[in-house]
Every structure is written in C-alpha cells, then in structure tokens.
Design a protein around this motif. Structure first.
Motif, mmCIF file in Angstrom:
data_model
loop_
_atom_site.group_PDB
_atom_site.id
_atom_site.type_symbol
_atom_site.label_atom_id
_atom_site.label_comp_id
_atom_site.label_asym_id
_atom_site.label_seq_id
_atom_site.Cartn_x
_atom_site.Cartn_y
_atom_site.Cartn_z
ATOM 1 N N HIS A 1 0.823 -1.216 0.000
ATOM 2 C CA HIS A 1 0.000 0.000 0.000
ATOM 3 C C HIS A 1 0.860 1.270 0.000
ATOM 4 O O HIS A 1 0.528 2.243 0.658
ATOM 5 N N TYR A 2 1.980 1.227 -0.716
ATOM 6 C CA TYR A 2 2.854 2.400 -0.802
ATOM 7 C C TYR A 2 2.250 3.499 -1.680
ATOM 8 O O TYR A 2 2.668 4.645 -1.614
ATOM 9 N N GLY A 3 1.345 3.130 -2.551
ATOM 10 C CA GLY A 3 0.603 4.138 -3.308
ATOM 11 C C GLY A 3 1.342 4.760 -4.476
ATOM 12 O O GLY A 3 0.879 5.744 -5.052
ATOM 13 N N GLN A 4 2.503 4.200 -4.860
ATOM 14 C CA GLN A 4 3.251 4.808 -5.974
ATOM 15 C C GLN A 4 2.486 4.698 -7.290
ATOM 16 O O GLN A 4 2.559 5.581 -8.141
ATOM 17 N N MET B 1 1.769 11.147 1.118
ATOM 18 C CA MET B 1 1.672 11.242 -0.339
ATOM 19 C C MET B 1 1.723 12.683 -0.839
ATOM 20 O O MET B 1 2.275 12.950 -1.900
ATOM 21 N N THR C 1 -0.587 5.096 -7.717
ATOM 22 C CA THR C 1 -1.655 6.092 -7.802
ATOM 23 C C THR C 1 -1.169 7.373 -8.466
ATOM 24 O O THR C 1 -1.974 8.134 -8.993
ATOM 25 N N GLN D 1 8.913 5.250 5.173
ATOM 26 C CA GLN D 1 8.802 5.717 3.804
ATOM 27 C C GLN D 1 9.346 7.129 3.746
ATOM 28 O O GLN D 1 9.180 7.900 4.700
ATOM 29 N N LEU E 1 -5.649 4.948 -2.954
ATOM 30 C CA LEU E 1 -5.660 4.481 -1.570
ATOM 31 C C LEU E 1 -6.968 4.955 -0.934
ATOM 32 O O LEU E 1 -7.353 6.116 -1.076
ATOM 33 N N THR F 1 2.000 6.035 5.489
ATOM 34 C CA THR F 1 2.121 6.074 4.036
ATOM 35 C C THR F 1 1.190 7.083 3.379
ATOM 36 O O THR F 1 1.607 7.908 2.579
#
Lengths: 62, 377
Positions: free
Chosen positions: A12-15, B368, A17, B324, A26, B364
C-alpha cells in the motif's frame, strides 16, 4: 486490459496512484483499491504504474 | 544502430526498454547470471525463505533485447566506441553506463565477511540463519537493520555494531535513528555503536575499543562502491560514480554516453545544482527512462531537451514498522511534525526555510502530498 495486484505482496505504498490515478487509489484506511479491467487507452499509465511498484505486485494482461 | 547497456540491474533494464522501444538494437552486458530482478526483498522476504530469484524477476516488455549475462565488462574505449569483456570486443554507437555498485569492505585485517547484494548472497546467508544462530551485523544502515530485523524473526541472536552513533543516522537523523534503535532493542537486538571494527575473525570481530564480539555468522553492510573500474582511461570524472548532466549525458566526452541508476552522479534542479549520486530504489527506473530518451536524441542527431526533476523515494520494512521517505532528508534538519519519535510519526527535514525531505513511520497515505510538494517551490 486486465490488471491484477498480488495483495500478499502489496504494501500500500501508493506509488501506482501517481502514475495511473484513475485506476489505482488508496482508500480512507490507506489500503489500495484498483480497477481490475480498464480501457487499452490507459495502457501507458498502467505500464508506468507497474514499473514503479516497489513490491512489483502489479500484473498486466491483454 | 547498436546501443550497449553495461549493467543488467533495474536501471539497465529500464534504459534498454526505452531504447529498444525507439527502434535501436540493444545488447545488455551483466556480471550476474540472472536476468534483472528486484533487490529489496533480499534482506526481507527472500531472507525469510519465501521468495526465490525466479519470483523476483522484473516483467520484461521486449523479447528481442540481447542479454549477455554472467561476465562483467572489463574495459571500454570511448574513442573506439567499444566495450570489452575480457578478450571479446563489442562495438557500439551509443553506451549506457548502468554498472551500479558493489558492497564496500572495511580495510581491516582478518577474513573478509560475506555481504548482501545479490540473490546468490541472500541464498547463502539464508542457509546459515537458523534459530539460535548468533549473527553479528557490521553496519547499521538500511540493509544492516533490515537483516537484523529479519534474523530476529528467524530466531537468531543478533548484535549490530557500527561506527555511526545511531542506526540509519545519515538519512534519518539522530532522533529518529535513536527511536529505531529502541524498536530494534525491544525486539531483542543488541547494539555496539560509535566504535569501529579493528579486526575480523572467523568467529566474530574485535572492535577498536578492544571489545571481542563472538558470532556464528558475520555479515558486513557498510555501504557501497561504484563499479567504475571498467571505464578507466577515458578521461571521465569518476569521482563517486560517473558525472553526468541533468539529462544524464556523461560529461567530458563527445561520445553518446549516458549514466543511470546508483552509479550516476547528476544535478537535480528540484533541490539545487549539486551533482549527487543517490541509491534510492525508484531512481533507476526514473533515470533509466530519462537516459533512454537522452541517448535516443543524441543518436538521432537531436539535442536532448527537457528538465529532469525526479523525486527520490525509499521504503524500508522492519518488524511492524514501515518507513517511507520522499526527497533528500539527509540534506536537512529533522523536525517532528506529527506523532511521537517513539511511535508512528511524520518527520520533516528542513534546509533554510524549505522542507527538503520527509520520513514517515507507518504513515504512508499522509506522506503522499509531499511527493508533489517537496522542491516544487
């Protein structure tokens, strides 16, 4: 094209997206949600999303 | 026209794909016997025993790239436009330097300990990490800390020693490094920090303060060295990698040459005009694609155009902690902006009045927005 994400690998790092925002997102809990089948016009975006996945969890089929 | 890519890691793969996609004939020369594979799991999932190298291979978009694997490039003449693998000579019109890095060894006496860089390294280490094994990890960077966490989960007794005062201190800063140390200690890892190694032994090491550490397995994880030796004799700037411009064209030569991935030292205008070499996972993909465009332009007689502003990003999983990062935390001063140092948190890294990097622990989604914001001013 068909998209499958291996949810055992996905962290679920979301890269993805950032590369294909209409395909991957996410949710409020920070978990990945995605569309399993998308129009081929999104192929470049989906390929880029698969490339940047740190866990290499995204699989693409025609 | 033929392009040679030296290096069959992720950066070499992405550059090769870009150039094949533009219609060039592409040969890739790699020292390992394996097609390109994903390295981060080697200190985590693969070490636990779950994933073999076959499961780590990257998806390949072209089946007509010429892979020459199992022997490293040994030389290069940019004047003659040729790469050498021992006695074999491979001519090229364009060259991609993607030979990456190898683990550094401490210059101290005694038997050289094993390292963790390749899938074969991981396989060998995995066989030795049985429950009850005493493991000594030399180095407290990300690989050292990930190996320590994995070994604890495998039931090993783990000691970490490093010259640095805290684990991962350069990217994370002292406060978050200390918090990560506490997490490791809560999981049973012991630390001997702030002291160098004086000598290695078959069964451990002696530290500079005279402490004798005994272990069944020693692993050395003290950073990396760029693989530049095969480029000697071409008047390139090989100070800490290969110097290139913002679009990754290698400086100091008229030959069409680009550098990608861990070996490339280039300026990123997102931060400043200082050329830097950064070993974050996402950059081989970013630089490989960009360098492919640049080399394609050069080979077509065009001037490469654009503005390359990649966002460095890294991830690290240790126990139930997911770290992260975006940007360049190592260039700033750490400021805790949310949560607690000892738990889930967001730490901004500030240079002047600008946030230049961020690290989150188990945050995480909240992180973003930084991917767009950092360096966008």
């Amino acid at each position: 094209m068909k998209i499958t994400v291996d949810m055992d690998k996905c962290q679920h790092y979301g890269q993805c997206t950032f590369e294909a925002p209409t395909v991957f997102a996410l949710n409020d809990d920070g978990k990945l949600e995605y569309q399993g089948e998308v129009d081929d016009s999104l192929a470049d975006q989906v390929e880029a999303a698969a490339d940047v996945c740190p866990m290499q969890a995204i699989e693409i089929a025609p | 026209m033929t392009v040679i890519v030296v290096g069959a890691g992720l950066g070499g793969l992405r550059a090769a794909e870009s150039l094949r996609g533009q219609g060039f004939e592409v040969m890739v020369i790699g020292d390992e016997p394996h097609l390109p594979y994903n390295r981060p799991p080697l200190s985590k999932e693969s070490l636990k025993g779950g994933v073999e190298v076959e499961g780590l291979h990257f998806r390949r978009k072209h089946d007509d790239i010429d892979w020459r694997l199992g022997a490293a490039a040994t030389g290069c003449s940019l004047d003659q436009r040729a790469v050498y693998v021992d006695d074999a000579k491979y001519p090229f019109e364009g060259l991609v330097i993607a030979s990456g890095i190898r683990p550094r060894h401490l210059p101290v006496p005694g038997p050289q300990p094993p390292v963790l860089r390749t899938a074969d390294d991981a396989l060998r280490l995995r066989e030795r990490l049985t429950p009850g094994t005493r493991l000594l990890v030399v180095g407290a960077g990300f690989i050292g800390c990930e190996v320590a966490a994995t070994a604890r989960q495998l039931g090993c007794e783990v000691m970490v020693t490093a010259f640095d005062a805290e684990p991962m201190i350069r990217p994370l800063g002292a406060e978050l490094g200390a918090a990560m140390k506490a997490h490791h200690e809560a999981h049973g890892v012991e630390f001997r920090l702030g002291v160098g190694v004086a000598e290695f032994h078959e069964d451990g090491a002696t530290l500079a303060d005279g402490t004798r550490l005994t272990a069944d397995v020693v692993i050395e994880a003290v950073g990396s060295v760029p693989n530049v030796e095969w480029l000697h004799g071409n008047d390139l700037d090989l100070t800490d990698g290969v110097l290139a411009d913002n679009l990754l064209q290698v400086a100091g030569t008229d030959a069409p040459v680009v550098a990608v991935g861990d070996i490339a030292r280039y300026p990123n205008p997102r931060f400043d005009d200082v050329p830097r070499r950064i070993e974050h996972w996402n950059l081989p993909t970013e630089t490989g694609k960009r360098a492919g465009q640049t080399l394609g332009s050069l080979l077509r007689g065009e001037i490469p155009e654009g503005d390359f502003r990649p966002m460095p990003a890294f991830w690290s999983d240790q126990y139930d902690l997911g770290l992260q990062s975006y940007g360049q935390p190592a260039l700033g001063t750490a400021v805790l902006v949310d949560g607690e140092w000892s738990g889930d948190c967001i730490v901004e890294y500030v240079r002047g009045d600008e946030v230049i990097g961020v690290v989150g622990v188990n945050r995480t989604k909240d992180l973003m927005r930084y991917r767009q914001d950092i360096g966008s001013a």
